[in-house]
Design a protein around this motif. Structure first.
Motif, PDB file in Angstrom:
ATOM      1  N   ALA A 190      54.823  20.851  27.667  1.00  0.00           N
ATOM      2  CA  ALA A 190      55.038  21.192  29.076  1.00  0.00           C
ATOM      3  C   ALA A 190      54.888  22.684  29.295  1.00  0.00           C
ATOM      4  N   GLY A 191      55.350  23.478  28.320  1.00  0.00           N
ATOM      5  CA  GLY A 191      55.219  24.929  28.432  1.00  0.00           C
ATOM      6  C   GLY A 191      53.763  25.365  28.446  1.00  0.00           C
ATOM      7  N   VAL A 192      52.939  24.718  27.600  1.00  0.00           N
ATOM      8  CA  VAL A 192      51.513  25.041  27.564  1.00  0.00           C
ATOM      9  C   VAL A 192      50.852  24.689  28.886  1.00  0.00           C
ATOM     10  N   VAL A 193      51.152  23.489  29.398  1.00  0.00           N
ATOM     11  CA  VAL A 193      50.587  23.077  30.688  1.00  0.00           C
ATOM     12  C   VAL A 193      51.041  24.014  31.797  1.00  0.00           C
ATOM     13  N   GLY A 194      52.322  24.382  31.766  1.00  0.00           N
ATOM     14  CA  GLY A 194      52.851  25.286  32.777  1.00  0.00           C
ATOM     15  C   GLY A 194      52.178  26.645  32.755  1.00  0.00           C
ATOM     16  N   LEU A 195      51.962  27.186  31.559  1.00  0.00           N
ATOM     17  CA  LEU A 195      51.286  28.477  31.435  1.00  0.00           C
ATOM     18  C   LEU A 195      49.844  28.394  31.929  1.00  0.00           C
ATOM     19  N   MET A 196      49.179  27.291  31.625  1.00  0.00           N
ATOM     20  CA  MET A 196      47.811  27.100  32.120  1.00  0.00           C
ATOM     21  C   MET A 196      47.786  27.067  33.637  1.00  0.00           C
ATOM     22  N   MET A 197      48.773  26.374  34.228  1.00  0.00           N
ATOM     23  CA  MET A 197      48.836  26.265  35.682  1.00  0.00           C
ATOM     24  C   MET A 197      49.098  27.627  36.319  1.00  0.00           C
ATOM     25  N   VAL A 198      50.059  28.371  35.757  1.00  0.00           N
ATOM     26  CA  VAL A 198      50.367  29.698  36.291  1.00  0.00           C
ATOM     27  C   VAL A 198      49.170  30.632  36.141  1.00  0.00           C
ATOM     28  N   GLY A 199      48.487  30.528  35.005  1.00  0.00           N
ATOM     29  CA  GLY A 199      47.291  31.353  34.809  1.00  0.00           C
ATOM     30  C   GLY A 199      46.200  31.024  35.808  1.00  0.00           C
ATOM     31  N   ALA A 200      46.009  29.728  36.065  1.00  0.00           N
ATOM     32  CA  ALA A 200      44.994  29.313  37.046  1.00  0.00           C
ATOM     33  C   ALA A 200      45.354  29.797  38.448  1.00  0.00           C
ATOM     34  N   MET A 201      46.636  29.720  38.791  1.00  0.00           N
ATOM     35  CA  MET A 201      47.071  30.194  40.104  1.00  0.00           C
ATOM     36  C   MET A 201      46.909  31.703  40.223  1.00  0.00           C
ATOM     37  N   SER A 202      47.192  32.421  39.135  1.00  0.00           N
ATOM     38  CA  SER A 202      47.050  33.878  39.165  1.00  0.00           C
ATOM     39  C   SER A 202      45.596  34.284  39.401  1.00  0.00           C
ATOM     40  N   SER A 203      44.672  33.548  38.768  1.00  0.00           N
ATOM     41  CA  SER A 203      43.256  33.880  38.929  1.00  0.00           C
ATOM     42  C   SER A 203      42.786  33.648  40.364  1.00  0.00           C
ATOM     43  N   GLN A 204      43.454  32.725  41.078  1.00  0.00           N
ATOM     44  CA  GLN A 204      43.072  32.432  42.456  1.00  0.00           C
ATOM     45  C   GLN A 204      43.787  33.333  43.462  1.00  0.00           C
ATOM     46  N   MET A 205      45.001  33.747  43.133  1.00  0.00           N
ATOM     47  CA  MET A 205      45.824  34.480  44.092  1.00  0.00           C
ATOM     48  C   MET A 205      45.711  35.993  43.968  1.00  0.00           C
ATOM     49  N   VAL A 206      45.383  36.484  42.775  1.00  0.00           N
ATOM     50  CA  VAL A 206      45.271  37.934  42.560  1.00  0.00           C
ATOM     51  C   VAL A 206      43.806  38.339  42.664  1.00  0.00           C
ATOM     52  N   LYS A 207      43.489  39.169  43.647  1.00  0.00           N
ATOM     53  CA  LYS A 207      42.109  39.587  43.882  1.00  0.00           C
ATOM     54  C   LYS A 207      42.002  41.109  43.834  1.00  0.00           C
ATOM     55  N   LEU A 208      40.997  41.608  43.141  1.00  0.00           N
ATOM     56  CA  LEU A 208      40.728  43.042  43.105  1.00  0.00           C
ATOM     57  C   LEU A 208      39.267  43.251  42.726  1.00  0.00           C
ATOM     58  N   ASP A 209      38.467  43.694  43.683  1.00  0.00           N
ATOM     59  CA  ASP A 209      37.045  43.966  43.460  1.00  0.00           C
ATOM     60  C   ASP A 209      36.773  45.452  43.679  1.00  0.00           C
ATOM     61  N   ILE A 210      36.032  46.032  42.767  1.00  0.00           N
ATOM     62  CA  ILE A 210      35.673  47.447  42.864  1.00  0.00           C
ATOM     63  C   ILE A 210      34.422  47.601  43.742  1.00  0.00           C
ATOM     64  N   LYS A 211      34.553  48.389  44.799  1.00  0.00           N
ATOM     65  CA  LYS A 211      33.418  48.629  45.693  1.00  0.00           C
ATOM     66  C   LYS A 211      32.630  49.875  45.309  1.00  0.00           C
ATOM     67  N   TRP A 212      33.204  50.717  44.461  1.00  0.00           N
ATOM     68  CA  TRP A 212      32.544  51.969  44.072  1.00  0.00           C
ATOM     69  C   TRP A 212      31.396  51.673  43.114  1.00  0.00           C
ATOM     70  N   ASN A 213      30.216  52.179  43.426  1.00  0.00           N
ATOM     71  CA  ASN A 213      29.031  51.971  42.592  1.00  0.00           C
ATOM     72  C   ASN A 213      28.432  53.308  42.186  1.00  0.00           C
ATOM     73  N   MET A 214      27.698  53.309  41.084  1.00  0.00           N
ATOM     74  CA  MET A 214      27.020  54.527  40.611  1.00  0.00           C
ATOM     75  C   MET A 214      25.725  54.729  41.402  1.00  0.00           C
ATOM     76  N   MET A 215      25.579  55.899  41.945  1.00  0.00           N
ATOM     77  CA  MET A 215      24.426  56.218  42.787  1.00  0.00           C
ATOM     78  C   MET A 215      23.572  57.297  42.117  1.00  0.00           C
ATOM     79  N   MET A 216      22.272  57.246  42.370  1.00  0.00           N
ATOM     80  CA  MET A 216      21.353  58.276  41.909  1.00  0.00           C
ATOM     81  C   MET A 216      20.220  58.392  42.927  1.00  0.00           C
TER      82      MET A 216
END
Length: 275
Positions: A190-216
């Protein structure tokens, strides 16, 4: 003889009725870190008062019920029933594995949320709305009432029966698992399943995208987010989650301080155009 809902004691039936009515408060006080944990604690309180007359044991049980919780409201009483039965076993057995309570609860909330969302929000609500809309188009003033009845009668029936079923199943089978020595295996699984579920939820709920790009020479030569995704998809949200976990568990940082810090960090990254 196995206990069923028909031979529950009068006290247990009263506690289950209290559990059912209190279960409506699941998301009445949602927090980002705990979601519906306060609702779980409130719904479980009559059982905790009954099983733990000693104040310190009751306090520990109340803290245990404040673990993160998030699931479908229709399936929720079933999990409460299972949890209540495990608290009862913990009360009766001095060597009961108390960690199994939250492990089982966490492992159930994810799969049952998926089933409940699909069946009730995806299918039943659509059918009820379709019937009600047809009635409304024909000018029937009872359309909204029909919608509420078609949707809520099955949901409330399941909620009521689910709480009793979870409690009776738990009383019968959790005890048998413990006597057979299978409770530790169940807890680990149950602990393994629970950790998998929490990990899956974290991947969906926590968002952070970098908009800064290298320019030349005014042209983008490398998109930072694409480069990070090639290394490890979701590396930034994962890093943020692990840092927050470290601060909470190892440094004892207050959740309120952490939330304020994340809000300020988000504002800073947004204003600077980094993320």
């Amino acid at each position: 003889m196995e206990k069923t809902a028909n031979n529950l004691s009068g006290k247990e039936k009263k506690l289950l009725r209290q559990l059912y009515w209190r279960s409506f408060t699941l998301y009445s006080a949602v927090t980002p870190s705990k979601q519906g944990a306060s609702g779980v604690s409130y719904a479980m309180q009559p059982f905790l008062d009954e099983f733990y007359p000693v104040a310190e044991e009751r306090r520990q049980a109340m803290v245990r019920q404040m673990a993160y919780f998030n699931t479908n409201v229709a399936m929720y009483p079933f999990i409460l029933g299972i949890t209540a039965s495990m608290e009862k076993e913990n009360h009766l057995k001095t060597d009961f594995n108390v960690d199994s309570i939250n492990a089982v609860k966490t492992s159930l909330m994810g799969p049952l949320a998926g089933i409940g969302d699909s069946v009730f929000w995806g299918v039943l609500r659509t059918i009820a709305a379709g019937v009600a809309v047809s009635l409304a188009q024909s000018g029937n003033v009872l359309a909204p009432i029909v919608f509420l009845l078609l949707f809520n009668i099955p949901v409330q029936f399941l909620r009521w029966q689910g709480g009793k079923l979870g409690y009776t199943l738990g009383s019968t089978y959790i005890s048998s698992l413990y006597e057979n020595g299978m409770i530790n295996i169940l807890t680990k699984a149950a602990g393994v399943v629970g950790l998998m579920m929490v990990g899956a939820m974290s991947s969906q709920m926590v968002k952070l995208d970098i908009k800064w790009n290298m320019m030349m020479d005014g042209e983008v030569v490398m998109k930072t987010q694409e480069m990070l995704d090639q290394i490890f998809v979701g590396i930034l949200p994962l890093s943020v989650t692990l840092v927050c976990f470290y601060l909470l568990k190892k440094k004892n940082v207050s959740i309120n301080v952490l939330i304020v810090g994340l809000i300020l960090l988000g504002i800073l990254l947004s204003v600077t155009g980094i993320a």
